[in-house]
Scaffold this active site. Sequence first.
Site, short mmCIF file in Angstrom:
data_model
loop_
_atom_site.label_atom_id
_atom_site.label_comp_id
_atom_site.label_asym_id
_atom_site.label_seq_id
_atom_site.Cartn_x
_atom_site.Cartn_y
_atom_site.Cartn_z
N HIS A 1 41.08 -14.26 -44.24
CA HIS A 1 40.37 -15.70 -44.28
C HIS A 1 40.69 -16.29 -42.93
O HIS A 1 41.28 -15.77 -42.00
CB HIS A 1 40.96 -16.51 -45.31
CG HIS A 1 42.25 -17.09 -45.16
ND1 HIS A 1 43.29 -15.92 -45.39
CD2 HIS A 1 43.11 -17.99 -45.11
CE1 HIS A 1 44.53 -16.71 -45.43
NE2 HIS A 1 44.32 -17.96 -45.04
N HIS B 1 42.04 -19.18 -41.64
CA HIS B 1 42.94 -20.26 -41.17
C HIS B 1 43.80 -19.45 -39.97
O HIS B 1 43.93 -18.39 -39.74
CB HIS B 1 43.91 -20.33 -42.30
CG HIS B 1 43.38 -21.06 -43.33
ND1 HIS B 1 44.09 -21.23 -44.94
CD2 HIS B 1 42.34 -21.85 -43.52
CE1 HIS B 1 43.44 -22.02 -45.56
NE2 HIS B 1 42.38 -22.73 -44.66
N HIS C 1 46.45 -17.04 -39.55
CA HIS C 1 45.91 -15.56 -40.01
C HIS C 1 45.05 -15.03 -38.67
O HIS C 1 44.58 -13.91 -38.75
CB HIS C 1 45.35 -15.45 -41.08
CG HIS C 1 46.16 -15.99 -42.44
ND1 HIS C 1 46.77 -15.10 -43.26
CD2 HIS C 1 46.63 -17.17 -42.58
CE1 HIS C 1 47.25 -15.90 -44.07
NE2 HIS C 1 47.39 -17.14 -43.91
N ASP D 1 46.34 -15.47 -48.65
CA ASP D 1 46.89 -16.33 -49.17
C ASP D 1 46.37 -16.66 -50.57
O ASP D 1 46.48 -17.92 -51.07
CB ASP D 1 46.69 -17.66 -48.42
CG ASP D 1 47.42 -17.61 -46.88
OD1 ASP D 1 48.43 -16.83 -46.80
OD2 ASP D 1 47.02 -18.69 -46.43
N HIS E 1 52.78 -14.63 -47.02
CA HIS E 1 53.76 -15.71 -46.69
C HIS E 1 54.90 -15.42 -47.28
O HIS E 1 55.00 -14.84 -48.57
CB HIS E 1 53.39 -17.28 -46.94
CG HIS E 1 52.38 -17.79 -45.99
ND1 HIS E 1 52.48 -18.38 -44.82
CD2 HIS E 1 50.96 -17.82 -46.11
CE1 HIS E 1 51.59 -18.75 -44.27
NE2 HIS E 1 50.47 -18.44 -44.91
ZN ZN Z 1 48.77 -18.73 -44.36
ZN ZN Z 2 45.43 -19.88 -45.67
#
Ligand code: ZN
Ligand code: ZN
Length: 252
Positions: free
Chosen positions: A48, A50, A53, A126, A164
Amino acid sequence: MPAFTDNYIWLLHNDRHALVVDPGDAAVVLDWLAQHPTVQLDTILVTHHHADHTAGLAELAEKTGAQIHGPVMEVLPAPQHGVQENERLAWHGLDWQVLDVPGHTAGHIAFWAEVPGQAPILFCGDTLFSGGCGRLFEGTPAQMLQSLDKLAALPAHTQVCAAHEYTLSNLKFAQAVDPDNAALNTYHRACVQLREQSLPTLPVSLSNEQAINPFLRSRSSAVSAAVKQRDPLAVDDVTTFAALRAWKNEFK
Ligand SMILES: [Zn+2]
Ligand SMILES: [Zn+2]
């Protein structure tokens, strides 16, 4: 490989070729490659958009020539080959299956592959964490529940490679929701020991998550009763999941 305060950048290699997943920090990956000069990075998978990442994508692609495969629905900070559900990516004998798992972001995807002689691997970004799930930044509770159901249907010995190290804080919440879960309490003690030695709690088997993760257990009588006691409006699968996620957001 640990990055930032609690990210993991997963790297898979066969001594000649490597792929990395969600490289938020190019330096971490470049350091590893410098220490392994016979291994060439040829593939980058992105779950994704973000920044934690994706911030390393442009530098890694430029310095290694690796090709980026990411969510077709999202814009990344480097040119990518967009993929979505039902597409497959061949990588040196592995056949990566792409799954659409919206919820944390609108276009979030995951990658799953069988590995000969080993457990299958899931890179889920995530969406699913050990003991928890991602926050709903762009998607609805119904979407996230459906995405988690899709991941939960994968083979139980799948190794979950989440992005994470949130496990201990997730388990604190899980124990508040599901205090009589013996498997959860045993797993918590094991994770405390790992973190005391600065070791990762990941990867973890999907079967472990089925037993301990309240977000995969929101239909169980223990979790749904705890949610309903707190929020009487939790009357079905989706409202129960939504109330559970809202409870976690406020939990300290
Ligand atoms: Zn993340
Ligand atoms: Zn994220």
